[in-house]
Structure formats: structure tokens, C-alpha cells
Design a protein around this motif. Structure first.
Motif, short mmCIF file in Angstrom:
data_model
loop_
_atom_site.label_atom_id
_atom_site.label_comp_id
_atom_site.label_asym_id
_atom_site.label_seq_id
_atom_site.Cartn_x
_atom_site.Cartn_y
_atom_site.Cartn_z
N GLY A 195 0.81 -1.20 0.00
CA GLY A 195 0.00 0.00 0.00
C GLY A 195 0.85 1.26 0.00
O GLY A 195 2.08 1.22 0.06
N LEU A 196 0.17 2.38 -0.05
CA LEU A 196 0.85 3.67 -0.16
C LEU A 196 1.20 4.28 1.19
O LEU A 196 2.06 5.16 1.27
N ALA A 197 0.54 3.84 2.25
CA ALA A 197 0.76 4.44 3.57
C ALA A 197 2.22 4.37 4.03
O ALA A 197 2.75 5.38 4.51
N PRO A 198 2.90 3.22 3.92
CA PRO A 198 4.31 3.20 4.35
C PRO A 198 5.19 4.17 3.59
O PRO A 198 6.11 4.77 4.16
N ARG A 199 4.92 4.34 2.30
CA ARG A 199 5.72 5.28 1.51
C ARG A 199 5.49 6.71 1.98
O ARG A 199 6.42 7.52 2.02
N ILE A 200 4.25 7.03 2.32
CA ILE A 200 3.94 8.38 2.79
C ILE A 200 4.64 8.66 4.11
O ILE A 200 5.24 9.72 4.31
N VAL A 201 4.58 7.71 5.03
CA VAL A 201 5.22 7.89 6.33
C VAL A 201 6.73 8.05 6.17
O VAL A 201 7.34 8.95 6.77
N ALA A 251 8.39 9.05 3.49
CA ALA A 251 8.67 10.31 2.82
C ALA A 251 8.53 11.50 3.78
O ALA A 251 9.34 12.44 3.75
N LEU A 252 7.54 11.45 4.65
CA LEU A 252 7.34 12.54 5.61
C LEU A 252 8.50 12.63 6.60
O LEU A 252 8.94 13.73 6.94
N PHE A 253 8.99 11.50 7.04
CA PHE A 253 10.12 11.53 7.98
C PHE A 253 11.40 12.01 7.29
O PHE A 253 12.23 12.68 7.91
N VAL A 254 11.56 11.68 6.02
CA VAL A 254 12.71 12.20 5.27
C VAL A 254 12.58 13.72 5.10
O VAL A 254 13.57 14.46 5.25
N LEU A 255 11.38 14.19 4.81
CA LEU A 255 11.14 15.63 4.73
C LEU A 255 11.42 16.31 6.06
O LEU A 255 12.00 17.40 6.11
N LEU A 256 11.02 15.66 7.13
CA LEU A 256 11.27 16.20 8.47
C LEU A 256 12.77 16.33 8.73
O LEU A 256 13.23 17.37 9.22
N SER A 304 20.70 18.26 0.02
CA SER A 304 19.44 18.40 0.74
C SER A 304 18.28 18.63 -0.22
O SER A 304 17.18 18.10 -0.03
N VAL A 305 18.53 19.41 -1.27
CA VAL A 305 17.49 19.67 -2.27
C VAL A 305 17.10 18.39 -3.00
O VAL A 305 15.92 18.12 -3.25
N ILE A 306 18.10 17.58 -3.35
CA ILE A 306 17.83 16.31 -4.03
C ILE A 306 16.99 15.39 -3.14
O ILE A 306 15.99 14.80 -3.58
N ILE A 307 17.38 15.28 -1.88
CA ILE A 307 16.66 14.41 -0.95
C ILE A 307 15.25 14.94 -0.71
O ILE A 307 14.27 14.18 -0.71
N LEU A 308 15.14 16.25 -0.50
CA LEU A 308 13.83 16.85 -0.22
C LEU A 308 12.86 16.64 -1.38
O LEU A 308 11.70 16.26 -1.18
N ASN A 309 13.33 16.87 -2.60
CA ASN A 309 12.43 16.75 -3.75
C ASN A 309 12.12 15.29 -4.08
O ASN A 309 11.02 15.00 -4.58
N SER A 310 13.05 14.39 -3.81
CA SER A 310 12.75 12.97 -4.01
C SER A 310 11.66 12.52 -3.04
O SER A 310 10.69 11.86 -3.44
N ALA A 311 11.83 12.89 -1.77
CA ALA A 311 10.83 12.52 -0.76
C ALA A 311 9.50 13.20 -1.04
O ALA A 311 8.43 12.59 -0.89
#
Length: 255
Positions: A116-122, A124-129, A157-164
Motif C-alpha cells: 500500500g501507499l501508507a508506508p511510503r507516505i510515512v 517520505a514525511l520523515f525524510v522531509l522532516l 538536501s534539495v535532491i533528498i527533499l524533492n525525491s521525498a
């Protein structure tokens, strides 16, 4: 308990009863009856609206303060003129931001997520954090003696942020695609609100703020707090939403 093979019919029946009990019945134009989950106090609606804001605010906060903060302040060496990578900062920024988005969107076409998509969202959010925290920490660190090193850290940081962020945004749209149209509209409204908020904030800081360091701190702090709220609200969202009973039944059958 009545079973047929590996299927627990009693469990499926009880889940269906719970779903219908906690749903509202509507009749669309084609006269087909459908059942939609109840949204008590519009919590689901406002959470999705919040995530509409969350998909845009980290990156938009970053680029809104970039000219004053990165080019004129953080990448200005102590004893020399402005280097080439500072002068062409937005060119490097464009490559490092758009290329990860392109790759993520391309991979999203071919990679099927089994869990499912939920683990990817979580995730990605922690990477953004983490990305927002790193950017925030560097606000009060003197980088005038290693501007090139800080430039490399910023681009990474920009690469990581935009990927997440690409994963987060695509996954959120994948989830809300199963919702009624008003919830998709809530996400779009959140994005619109984000744009208006940042535009107003930029006007205020341009006219009234003299300290770019503190302005950047508040920009990145707001982005960080919004991401935190998005993380918390997403866990709440999973408990509030009554999922499609047919999908749940298929899950029981396949397991």
C-alpha cells in the motif's frame, strides 16, 4: 464460525455490517447506490487539506527565501567576492530539484507497491522532516569559511527533499483518488492556501524584516512544524477512514 477454505465468512460479514452502520447512503445520478464513509466533524476533509499544504510548503519555503538567504548571505565568502556557484545558484537548484522529481515520477509508473501507499507516505514525511531539520540547524552556523561545502550540502538536501516530496505527493494523490471529489478538492484547496500564505509571508518579510537570518529561521520552522502536523494527522487519518469493504474482503481472501 463458518469457513470456506481459508475465507472467514463471519469476519467478512461482520466487517460489512460495521461498514454499512458507519456509512451514509447516497444515490448518484445513475441511480446506483453507493456507500461513503462518514466524516465526523469533517476531520478527514481537514486532514487532507492539511496534506495539500504539506506537499508544497517545504519546497516553497525553501525557494521563497533562497535569494536573500542562500545567495546573499550563506554563500557569501568572508574574504572574497561571490563565487560562481552562488551567482548561478538557481541554475544548480533547478537541476537538483527537477531531476529527482522526474526520476520519482518515472519509477512510480512501473513500481507496484504491495504493502500500500501508507508506508511510503510515512517514510517520505520523515525524510522531509529530517531535511527541514538539517536546513534549520544550519541557519545559525557560520558558513562563510566553507561556502562550497555548504553549497554541496544544500544541493544534496534539495535532491533528498524533492525525491521525498515527489513520493509523498504522488502517494497522497493515489490515496485520495479513492475518495469522493470533495476530498480531492480539499487537497487542491490546501495547495492554493499554501501558495497564498507563502506569498503573504514573503511580502511581510521583504517589507518589514531586516534580519534575513531570523526570517529564514521562521520560514524553515514553519515548514518543519507543518511536516510534523502532517505526520501526526496521517496516523489519525488511518484510524478515521472506513476503507472499502470489498477491498478488505479481498485482503482477507488473499491472506
Amino acid at each position: 464460525m463458518t469457513e470456506y477454505g481459508a475465507i472467514d465468512l463471519d469476519k467478512i460479514y461482520s466487517e460489512r455490517k460495521y461498514f454499512l452502520k458507519n456509512s451514509i447512503k447516497i444515490e448518484p445520478d445513475d441511480e446506483e447506490q453507493e456507500y461513503l464513509p462518514k466524516d465526523r466533524y469533517k476531520l478527514v476533509y481537514f486532514i487532507i487539506l492539511l496534506h495539500g499544504i504539506g506537499t508544497l510548503i517545504p519546497w516553497n519555503m525553501f525557494i521563497s527565501i533562497a535569494p536573500q538567504y542562500f545567495i546573499d548571505f550563506k554563500l557569501q565568502p568572508a574574504n572574497s567576492s561571490k563565487p560562481e556557484y552562488a551567482v548561478n545558484f538557481f541554475s544548480y537548484l533547478g537541476v537538483c530539484s527537477q531531476f529527482p522529481n522526474l526520476v520519482v515520477n518515472f519509477l512510480n509508473l512501473f513500481i507496484v507497491v504491495k504493502d500500500g501507499l501508507a508506508p511510503r507516505i510515512v517514510l517520505a514525511l520523515f525524510v522531509l522532516l529530517a531535511s527541514c531539520m538539517v536546513t534549520l540547524i544550519f541557519v545559525f552556523i557560520d558558513t562563510s569559511y566553507y561556502t562550497f561545502g555548504y553549497f554541496l550540502i544544500t544541493m544534496l538536501s534539495v535532491i533528498i527533499l524533492n525525491s521525498a516530496n515527489g513520493i509523498y505527493q504522488n502517494s497522497m494523490f493515489g490515496i485520495i483518488a479513492d475518495f469522493p471529489p470533495q476530498y480531492i478538492n480539499a487537497s487542491i484547496m490546501g495547495m492554493n492556501f499554501c501558495g497564498i500564505f507563502i506569498a503573504v509571508l514573503l511580502i511581510i518579510t521583504t517589507l518589514g524584516a531586516n534580519d534575513v537570518q531570523w526570517s529564514a529561521f521562521y520560514y524553515f520552522l514553519i515548514a518543519l512544524l507543518v511536516v510534523v502536523f502532517c505526520i501526526v494527522s496521517f496516523f489519525i487519518l488511518q484510524k478515521l477512514v472506513t476503507y472499502d469493504i470489498s477491498r478488505q474482503s479481498k485482503k482477507d481472501i488473499t491472506h
